[in-house]
Enzyme design. Structure first.
Site, PDB file in Angstrom:
ATOM      1  N   PRO A   2      56.023 -52.912 -30.201  1.00 16.68           N
ATOM      2  CA  PRO A   2      57.422 -53.297 -30.418  1.00 16.68           C
ATOM      3  C   PRO A   2      57.749 -54.622 -29.732  1.00 16.68           C
ATOM      4  O   PRO A   2      57.312 -54.866 -28.603  1.00 16.68           O
ATOM      5  CB  PRO A   2      58.198 -52.140 -29.779  1.00 16.68           C
ATOM      6  CG  PRO A   2      57.255 -50.987 -29.794  1.00 16.68           C
ATOM      7  CD  PRO A   2      55.900 -51.580 -29.603  1.00 16.68           C
ATOM      8  N   GLU A   3      58.492 -55.487 -30.424  1.00 20.99           N
ATOM      9  CA  GLU A   3      58.887 -56.761 -29.829  1.00 20.99           C
ATOM     10  C   GLU A   3      60.227 -56.597 -29.114  1.00 20.99           C
ATOM     11  O   GLU A   3      60.855 -55.534 -29.155  1.00 20.99           O
ATOM     12  CB  GLU A   3      58.922 -57.840 -30.916  1.00 20.99           C
ATOM     13  CG  GLU A   3      57.579 -57.959 -31.633  1.00 20.99           C
ATOM     14  CD  GLU A   3      57.359 -59.271 -32.352  1.00 20.99           C
ATOM     15  OE1 GLU A   3      57.962 -60.288 -31.973  1.00 20.99           O
ATOM     16  OE2 GLU A   3      56.549 -59.291 -33.306  1.00 20.99           O
ATOM     17  N   LYS A  52      59.765 -56.801 -23.012  1.00 20.32           N
ATOM     18  CA  LYS A  52      59.294 -55.524 -23.535  1.00 20.32           C
ATOM     19  C   LYS A  52      59.422 -54.396 -22.512  1.00 20.32           C
ATOM     20  O   LYS A  52      58.858 -53.318 -22.706  1.00 20.32           O
ATOM     21  CB  LYS A  52      57.844 -55.671 -24.008  1.00 20.32           C
ATOM     22  CG  LYS A  52      57.700 -56.713 -25.131  1.00 20.32           C
ATOM     23  CD  LYS A  52      56.280 -56.868 -25.591  1.00 20.32           C
ATOM     24  CE  LYS A  52      56.182 -57.942 -26.684  1.00 20.32           C
ATOM     25  NZ  LYS A  52      54.817 -58.088 -27.217  1.00 20.32           N
ATOM     26  N   ARG A 263      45.489 -61.256 -31.071  1.00 16.96           N
ATOM     27  CA  ARG A 263      46.204 -60.838 -32.277  1.00 16.96           C
ATOM     28  C   ARG A 263      46.008 -61.880 -33.372  1.00 16.96           C
ATOM     29  O   ARG A 263      45.786 -63.063 -33.084  1.00 16.96           O
ATOM     30  CB  ARG A 263      47.705 -60.674 -31.992  1.00 16.96           C
ATOM     31  CG  ARG A 263      48.031 -59.728 -30.850  1.00 16.96           C
ATOM     32  CD  ARG A 263      47.687 -58.278 -31.175  1.00 16.96           C
ATOM     33  NE  ARG A 263      48.457 -57.779 -32.293  1.00 16.96           N
ATOM     34  CZ  ARG A 263      49.701 -57.314 -32.188  1.00 16.96           C
ATOM     35  NH1 ARG A 263      50.324 -57.315 -31.013  1.00 16.96           N
ATOM     36  NH2 ARG A 263      50.329 -56.849 -33.250  1.00 16.96           N
TER      37      ARG A 263
END
Length: 275
Positions: A2-3, A52, A263
């Site tokens: 989740p950002e 986060k 990523r």
């Protein structure tokens, strides 16, 4: 993972549901049972997030610290049950009042901490574009001292807090910044454009629970939110994210991809030359 907008939305919803109440706090899974017992029945003051990381303050200077990691979720629902509420999945933490039930599942971090520990955690984080106290120049100083590419620095939570893989790919494309440009070569003007774009886009994610980056969609959401309208459309299109090999929506060149900071980064080599 989740950002940052997701954590801000959870903090907002937790505060709306529980602020001023004395929730029953349990750990159905059992891994947080001792700390849950210390929190149960105490007044829930508020929740906030930084990047986060999520923090919830309870009376007595006790803080709940949560990091969802890759698979964590924190759901807040209105209770529709009389008596016991069924436990679905591995619930690490549950908050319950007569009106709401919040379940935390699969977090990377769930711990009871002191105010000093909260300060120690936030001291390691870069500015969060969603926080009113954020200073973009702090991030710029770190960026311009680094030889790492800007795409990697944007994922470094000690540089900028809350930006994840989707936003980094999209915001660099939106501002035509070459993602592999070393931070020390990034101009102040280019950084400010990226920062201002994050400040514009992330609140839309909080409001809609969606990552919206296509400009005409961004403008539509802004207008509808300003008019007080409900925004429920599910946007799935992006400029570059997960579009490797497809034509660029601006110039028609093929979208490129490369692993950066663990990523998959996506960008257009033709459009993104600034910095």
């Amino acid at each position: 993972m989740p950002e940052g907008h997701t954590l801000h939305r959870i903090a907002r919803d937790l505060t709306a549901a529980f602020a001023g109440t004395h929730p029953v706090v349990t750990s159905p899974q059992g891994r947080f049972a001792e700390s849950a017992a210390l929190l149960s029945g105490r007044r829930f003051d508020h929740a906030e997030s930084w990047g986060k990381h999520l923090f919830a303050e309870f009376e007595g200077d006790l803080w709940l610290s949560v990091h969802l990691g890759l698979i964590g979720t924190f759901t807040i629902d209105e209770s529709a049950y009389v008596g016991e509420v069924p436990v679905v999945g591995q619930v690490r933490l549950r908050l319950r009042t007569d009106d709401h039930v919040a379940d935390l599942r699969g977090p990377m971090v769930c711990e009871l901490v002191t105010p000093d520990r909260v300060e120690a955690i936030t001291a390691t984080l870069g500015p969060d574009p969603l926080r009113p106290d954020a200073d973009p120049d702090r991030a710029l100083t770190r960026i311009q001292r680094s030889r790492k590419p800007i795409a990697e620095l944007l994922m470094d939570q000690s540089v900028v807090a809350g930006v994840g893989n989707v936003y980094r790919s999209e915001v660099l494309f939106r501002n035509r910044v070459r993602p592999l440009r070393p931070g020390q070569q990034l101009t102040s003007r280019s950084w400010r454009a990226v920062w201002d774009d994050l400040v514009r886009l992330l609140p839309l994610g909080v409001a809609t629970s969606r990552i919206v980056t296509i400009e005409d969609q961004v403008e539509d959401v802004e207008l509808r939110l300003a008019a007080g309208e409900d925004v429920t459309q599910d946007w799935r299109e992006s400029y570059v994210y997960k579009r490797a090999g497809e034509p660029c929506l601006r110039c028609g060149s093929r979208i490129r991809t490369q692993v950066v900071a663990g990523r998959n980064l996506f960008w257009c080599g033709n459009c993104q030359r600034r910095g």
